[in-house]
Structures are given as structure tokens and as C-alpha cells.
Design a protein around this motif. Structure first.
Motif, PDB file in Angstrom:
ATOM      1  N   VAL A 162      12.001   1.124  -4.086  1.00 16.50           N
ATOM      2  CA  VAL A 162      10.620   0.926  -4.541  1.00 16.50           C
ATOM      3  C   VAL A 162      10.515  -0.408  -5.279  1.00 16.50           C
ATOM      4  N   LEU A 163       9.429  -1.107  -5.000  1.00 13.47           N
ATOM      5  CA  LEU A 163       9.121  -2.365  -5.682  1.00 13.47           C
ATOM      6  C   LEU A 163       7.804  -2.212  -6.424  1.00 13.47           C
ATOM      7  N   VAL A 164       7.774  -2.617  -7.695  1.00  5.50           N
ATOM      8  CA  VAL A 164       6.543  -2.607  -8.490  1.00  5.50           C
ATOM      9  C   VAL A 164       6.310  -4.006  -9.024  1.00  5.50           C
ATOM     10  N   LEU A 165       5.142  -4.571  -8.711  1.00  8.14           N
ATOM     11  CA  LEU A 165       4.721  -5.842  -9.303  1.00  8.14           C
ATOM     12  C   LEU A 165       3.591  -5.536 -10.275  1.00  8.14           C
ATOM     13  N   GLN A 166       3.882  -5.665 -11.571  1.00  7.70           N
ATOM     14  CA  GLN A 166       2.957  -5.311 -12.636  1.00  7.70           C
ATOM     15  C   GLN A 166       2.398  -6.593 -13.246  1.00  7.70           C
ATOM     16  N   PHE A 167       1.126  -6.865 -12.965  1.00  9.36           N
ATOM     17  CA  PHE A 167       0.524  -8.124 -13.382  1.00  9.36           C
ATOM     18  C   PHE A 167      -0.275  -8.021 -14.686  1.00  9.36           C
ATOM     19  N   GLU A 168      -0.357  -6.840 -15.283  1.00 13.75           N
ATOM     20  CA  GLU A 168      -1.140  -6.692 -16.520  1.00 13.75           C
ATOM     21  C   GLU A 168      -0.268  -6.449 -17.741  1.00 13.75           C
ATOM     22  N   ASP A 169       0.722  -5.590 -17.631  1.00 14.14           N
ATOM     23  CA  ASP A 169       1.532  -5.208 -18.789  1.00 14.14           C
ATOM     24  C   ASP A 169       2.794  -6.059 -18.890  1.00 14.14           C
ATOM     25  N   ASP A 170       3.228  -6.306 -20.127  1.00 16.42           N
ATOM     26  CA  ASP A 170       4.440  -7.105 -20.317  1.00 16.42           C
ATOM     27  C   ASP A 170       5.681  -6.215 -20.255  1.00 16.42           C
ATOM     28  N   SER A 171       6.841  -6.837 -20.329  1.00 14.78           N
ATOM     29  CA  SER A 171       8.099  -6.109 -20.193  1.00 14.78           C
ATOM     30  C   SER A 171       8.293  -5.086 -21.304  1.00 14.78           C
TER      31      SER A 171
ATOM     32  N   ALA B  18       5.589 -15.012   0.664  1.00 16.27           N
ATOM     33  CA  ALA B  18       6.412 -14.616  -0.481  1.00 16.27           C
ATOM     34  C   ALA B  18       6.355 -13.106  -0.700  1.00 16.27           C
ATOM     35  N   LEU B  19       5.151 -12.528  -0.605  1.00 21.51           N
ATOM     36  CA  LEU B  19       5.013 -11.090  -0.805  1.00 21.51           C
ATOM     37  C   LEU B  19       5.686 -10.323   0.327  1.00 21.51           C
ATOM     38  N   THR B  20       5.527 -10.791   1.541  1.00 25.14           N
ATOM     39  CA  THR B  20       6.163 -10.129   2.687  1.00 25.14           C
ATOM     40  C   THR B  20       7.673 -10.111   2.532  1.00 25.14           C
ATOM     41  N   GLU B  21       8.240 -11.214   2.111  1.00 27.40           N
ATOM     42  CA  GLU B  21       9.700 -11.303   1.977  1.00 27.40           C
ATOM     43  C   GLU B  21      10.228 -10.333   0.922  1.00 27.40           C
ATOM     44  N   ILE B  22       9.515 -10.194  -0.190  1.00 31.63           N
ATOM     45  CA  ILE B  22      10.021  -9.325  -1.260  1.00 31.63           C
ATOM     46  C   ILE B  22       9.795  -7.855  -0.934  1.00 31.63           C
ATOM     47  N   CYS B  23       8.890  -7.572   0.019  1.00 28.59           N
ATOM     48  CA  CYS B  23       8.624  -6.185   0.429  1.00 28.59           C
ATOM     49  C   CYS B  23       9.612  -5.689   1.484  1.00 28.59           C
ATOM     50  N   GLU B  24      10.361  -6.587   2.083  1.00 27.80           N
ATOM     51  CA  GLU B  24      11.316  -6.203   3.124  1.00 27.80           C
ATOM     52  C   GLU B  24      12.331  -5.199   2.578  1.00 27.80           C
ATOM     53  N   GLY B  25      12.535  -4.120   3.320  1.00 22.27           N
ATOM     54  CA  GLY B  25      13.522  -3.122   2.935  1.00 22.27           C
ATOM     55  C   GLY B  25      13.024  -2.074   1.965  1.00 22.27           C
ATOM     56  N   MET B  26      11.759  -2.153   1.533  1.00 23.07           N
ATOM     57  CA  MET B  26      11.215  -1.200   0.583  1.00 23.07           C
ATOM     58  C   MET B  26      10.602   0.004   1.299  1.00 23.07           C
ATOM     59  N   ARG B  27      10.642   1.147   0.637  1.00 17.15           N
ATOM     60  CA  ARG B  27       9.930   2.332   1.136  1.00 17.15           C
ATOM     61  C   ARG B  27       8.519   2.375   0.566  1.00 17.15           C
ATOM     62  N   LEU B  28       8.379   1.989  -0.695  1.00 18.35           N
ATOM     63  CA  LEU B  28       7.079   1.973  -1.359  1.00 18.35           C
ATOM     64  C   LEU B  28       6.958   0.693  -2.168  1.00 18.35           C
TER      65      LEU B  28
ATOM     66  N   GLN C 126       2.851  -2.923   7.610  1.00 16.15           N
ATOM     67  CA  GLN C 126       3.338  -2.629   8.956  1.00 16.15           C
ATOM     68  C   GLN C 126       4.586  -3.447   9.289  1.00 16.15           C
ATOM     69  N   LYS C 127       4.583  -4.708   8.916  1.00 15.97           N
ATOM     70  CA  LYS C 127       5.742  -5.552   9.220  1.00 15.97           C
ATOM     71  C   LYS C 127       6.987  -5.056   8.488  1.00 15.97           C
ATOM     72  N   CYS C 128       6.814  -4.647   7.237  1.00 17.15           N
ATOM     73  CA  CYS C 128       7.955  -4.216   6.428  1.00 17.15           C
ATOM     74  C   CYS C 128       8.211  -2.714   6.536  1.00 17.15           C
ATOM     75  N   GLN C 129       7.322  -2.002   7.239  1.00 21.89           N
ATOM     76  CA  GLN C 129       7.416  -0.551   7.388  1.00 21.89           C
ATOM     77  C   GLN C 129       7.593   0.146   6.033  1.00 21.89           C
ATOM     78  N   CYS C 130       6.687  -0.214   5.124  1.00 19.74           N
ATOM     79  CA  CYS C 130       6.657   0.411   3.809  1.00 19.74           C
ATOM     80  C   CYS C 130       5.235   0.909   3.539  1.00 19.74           C
ATOM     81  N   GLY C 131       5.095   1.767   2.555  1.00 18.98           N
ATOM     82  CA  GLY C 131       3.773   2.130   2.064  1.00 18.98           C
ATOM     83  C   GLY C 131       3.400   1.184   0.944  1.00 18.98           C
ATOM     84  N   VAL C 132       2.140   0.758   0.917  1.00 16.14           N
ATOM     85  CA  VAL C 132       1.664  -0.133  -0.138  1.00 16.14           C
ATOM     86  C   VAL C 132       0.586   0.600  -0.936  1.00 16.14           C
TER      87      VAL C 132
END
Length: 271
Positions: free
Chosen positions: A74-83, A136-146, A178-184
């Protein structure tokens, strides 16, 4: 003129072929599809999204009525909250999972990036594609399920009320899925009218053009509970290819997680 049918062939039907049950990542969301999680600000949308991320990464059901059939990256890109906030929330989820004897996700199964000062616009203000960011987004989504992107407003600088712009954005996200075969799963805000009128659970509650909801295969709505003060309700206003799911009552746990108000079965740190 481009002939879209040149490389296509029609679907083949066969009465002897048995029914194939869909493999859902989350109820209503399969690989190659895009879903929405809509909520007003400060209702716990980002915490809920992180809970869903931990559920899929570990293969555990963390919230009632949201089964997870298989674990996957799983990949999460969180653009509002800090670490600080994101790590606090993740640690809280891990503690509760451990207390409940659930299998914890492998460290490599969950990648969460807190990017509060950043954005990744896929469309410019004229509604034109920004190819560099799409790549850039497509590349980082490769191999992810969600893949969870939070929130939608950081994925474009176009006009959210322009159906043409939002159609283009929806198609881009679907192509990546579809290209990465993941759910977004995209986190999005509800509009003020729906929030103020207590209609945050309807399809039209999403802010901006209805093209966003039309293109999504799954739309979950987190809203203030219509009857219980201080409670929340998670409902499904769009659920393609899946049996209907009754709305879930939720409250905020002591560490901020969203939990069922009836006991300690759910994630979030209250008993």
C-alpha cells in the motif's frame, strides 16, 4: 481519424463459463479502479484512510463491514498532514492491532509519505495534462495493491467545478490504476451545502463537478451522525458490483482513531 476499435475485439459470452466472483481490494474497489472517500474537514477522514491502508497492508479487517480478502503493498501520499501527526496515528493503529493479536503489516508493505508543503498536480489551470507528474505518480504506484491519495485538491490546479477538467483528471487516475493494476482511493472534501444540511451521505455531497462521482466505482461518505451528537457515520453512496453495505456508526477513540461505539472490536485505542 483514430479508430479506437482497430486493436479491440468484442467481449465473448459463454453460458457454460461459471460466474467469477470479483476480487475486491476494498468493498466495491477492484484493481484498475478509482474510488472516493468524501468527508467534511476535521471528521477524521485522513485517520480513516490510514486505517484502511494498514488493513490492506496487513490483510486484517480493522473496521466492521470492510473486509480485506488479501494483503498487499500500500502507498499513501498525504498532502495535508505532517509527519508528526501521521506517525502518531500510525503508531496508534499498530498498538491497537498488537493488543488485539492481529498480524502487523510488514515494514515493506506500507509506504506512507507526508508531504504537507508539496503537491502533485496532474492537470494545470487550463485542464491540460502535466505529463512529468503523471509519469512520476505512475512509477511510484507500480507494484502496489492499493494507493491512497489525500486529498484530491493537491492533484490538480484546475477548476473542480468544470466537468471537462474533472473528466480528464478522472481518466488519468483510472489509466494509472489500470496500468499498475492497483486500486486508487482518493480522499476528497464534501461541499458546504451538503455538510450544513446534514446530507453528507449522498452522492452529490462531493465537492466540485459530479464527473468525479460519476467516474468513481466506489464512493464512501464519512459524515456527522444524523441522530447522535458527536458520532460519525460511514456510508456507501456508490458501490458498484458489490452487495449493499449498511452504514457504520463511528466515534473518535482516545487517540483519534475511528472506532465502533459499541465495544473494543475496532481499531483506534478505546475499550
Amino acid at each position: 481519424m483514430n479508430n479506437i476499435f482497430r486493436s479491440k475485439r468484442p467481449d465473448i459470452f459463454d453460458a457454460d463459463t461459471p460466474f467469477r466472483a470479483p476480487e475486491f481490494i476494498l468493498p466495491g474497489l477492484r484493481a484498475g479502479q478509482v474510488g472516493l472517500l468524501c468527508a467534511p474537514g476535521e471528521t477524521g477522514k485522513s485517520f480513516l484512510a490510514l486505517e484502511l491502508a494498514f488493513a490492506v497492508a496487513s490483510g486484517n479487517c480493522l473496521l466492521e463491514k470492510i473486509p480485506v480478502h488479501a494483503a498487499g503493498p500500500v502507498l499513501v501520499l498525504q498532502f495535508e498532514d505532517d509527519s508528526f501527526d501521521t506517525v502518531n496515528r500510525g503508531n496508534s493503529i499498530l498498538r491497537t492491532m498488537r493488543e488485539q493479536g492481529k498480524i502487523l503489516p510488514e515494514p515493506t508493505a506500507l509506504s506512507v509519505f507526508s508531504l504537507p508543503e508539496e503537491a502533485l498536480p496532474l492537470l494545470d489551470s487550463s485542464g491540460l495534462l502535466i505529463e512529468e507528474n503523471i509519469t512520476a505518480l505512475t512509477e511510484i504506484c507500480e507494484g502496489m495493491r492499493l494507493v491512497i491519495l489525500d486529498p484530491l485538491s493537491h492533484l490538480h490546479v484546475a477548476n473542480e467545478n468544470d466537468s471537462t477538467h474533472m473528466n480528464v483528471l478522472s481518466k488519468v487516475l483510472k489509466k494509472i490504476a489500470q496500468k499498475c493494476q492497483c486500486g486508487v482511493l482518493i480522499c476528497h472534501h464534501t461541499n458546504k451545502a451538503a455538510t450544513l444540511s446534514g446530507q453528507g451521505d449522498i452522492q452529490q455531497a462531493a465537492r466540485g463537478s459530479s464527473a468525479l462521482v460519476d467516474a468513481a466505482r466506489l464512493v464512501m461518505n464519512l459524515s456527522r451522525h444524523p441522530k447522535q451528537e458527536g458520532w460519525l457515520q460511514l456510508s456507501w453512496s456508490k458501490l458498484n458490483g458489490h452487495a449493499p453495505i449498511d452504514a457504520i456508526d463511528l466515534v473518535r477513540g482516545k487517540e483519534g482513531g475511528l472506532v465502533a461505539p459499541y465495544g473494543d472490536k475496532e481499531i483506534g485505542g478505546i475499550k
